[in-house]
Each structure stands twice: as structure tokens, then as C-alpha cells.
Design a protein around this motif. Sequence first.
Motif: not given
Length: 291
Positions: A239-267
Motif C-alpha cells: 500500500v505504501l509503495s503504491l501511494m508513494f508511486c502515485f504521489s511521485k507521478m502526480f507531482s511529475m504531472q503537475l510540473h510537466r503540465a506547467k512546462a508544456t502549458q497544459l491546463p491543470l484539467a489534464w492533471v
Amino acid sequence: MTTDIRTAEKYLAYDGDCPMCIASVGALVNWGLVRPEQTRANHDLDPLDAELARKAGIRNQLVVIDPNSRETRVGTAGLLWIIGETPGCGLATKLLSLPLLRHLLSFGYKAISYNRRIISPPKHQIVCDCEPQVTIGRRLSLVVPLVLLSALVVAAWGAAVFVGCELGTAGAGAVLATVATLGGWTIMTLAGFALLGGMRGLDYLGHLAVTMFAGALILLAAAAVIPWLGVPPAAALAVLSLMFCFSKMFSMQLHRAKATQLPLAWVWGWTAVMVITFGATVAIYFRDRLV
């Protein structure tokens, strides 16, 4: 002046707008493979060297320049050329220059270099003369290996969880984890091509693949340990590994949306799709136990 030119040494020119390039060159310096004075960002080149680097293809790969002969070499050929002159590195660079190793090294380097804006996007979107010349084949040279490796890791994690938590066979766990995970990624890939279209949709797929691979590396570490634990600690680590995995991917999606000028709706769309598809797949598989 004549003496300065005659005694000038080779140096490595790189994309100064690329966070990954800056970090990689810094690592080469820290490891003692090149000296600080042997590295220059493209913005720091004088006009003549900048033009030479541009013609050599600095927008796609790093360029090593010999100021004396005006000879240039790019990519892994350039790295082997300049590192080969570092004391203690001659034998290693000769081995890496052998035909099979040289071609494998070059393929891996190009897959990374041509996709560096996807692997490590700048903090803000930039368009400059050092933008890689992207094609479908070059983008897929990164996406396909990352997706395949990620799928294998997710399958291994699922197998480990089923064995460690005594939920069933390793094969069943591998299949369930793969289906539950890839379903969401597939939906988002299709959405990217449908709503963004063309190369922008392919770029979005590239960002998804990098995010997926980063998350898979977290699961890989857990997969190596889970089977050796008792059921309660194995379940907790799963459970912890899955939660950590998802939180890491979520933060990466936030950074990439900003860098590529995609709206947060994509995240948030990615978040909803991943949670729903994963949860629904697992719930359907265990429906008899949940009733």
C-alpha cells in the motif's frame, strides 16, 4: 594570440537550456572525466564556435570542438573523443568504441538526447535554436522501451504482492496489476491524441511514458522486498509503495503540465482516470471477496 590558438584544447559544447544536460555535464566534471574548463554552454560560445556547433548539430546532440583543427564530433563519438584523452580513461573508451558497444551506446544516447525536453522539461516552455529535431521514430525510440520496462516492473510488483500477501498466484498478480495500470495510461494516451492531436499528442504520450517509468522504479524497489515479508508487513509495504508511486507521478504531472502549458484539467483528468480504472479493475477481480 597565435600561441593561444595553437595550444587550445578540445571542449564540450552542450544545450544550456536543458536541465538534464546541465546536470549530466556537471556529473562528468564531478567524476573527473572532463575538467570544468572543457565544458561550455551553447550560450557562452563565441560567434564562430556557435556557428560551428550549430552546423554540427548541437540542437540534437552535444558537440565536441577542437579549436585547433576546427574538427567537431557529436554525441557519443564526441564524448569518447574527449574523455579518451583523460588520464586513466583510454582503455575504457577504446572498449566502448568497439562496433557493437559503440552502436548500442549511440542508440541509447540519441534516444535520450533527442527526447531531452520530454525527459527533463525546463521550468518554463522555451523555443530556441537548440530545440531537438523531433520525429515520430525518435520519440518512439524513448516511449516504447519505457512503456515495456514499466509494464514488466508493474507485473513483477503485482506478482510480488500476490505472493507476499497470499492473495493468489504470481501469474494472477502480474496480470491484474498490468491490466489495472495500463488501462488508465491507455485512456489518457487516446485522450492526448484525440484532444491535442499530431506531434503534441505524441509529446504528451512521451510525458506519460516518463512519468510511468519513474513510478515503476518505486514499485521495483518494493517488489524486491515484499515476497520476503510476512502478510501484514507485505500488505503495508504494498500500500505504501503504491501511494508513494502515485504521489511521485502526480507531482511529475503537475510540473510537466506547467512546462508544456497544459491546463491543470489534464492533471486532474489523469488522476481521476488512474484511480478509477485501477480501483474498478481490482474491485471486479476481488468482487467475490468483497461481497
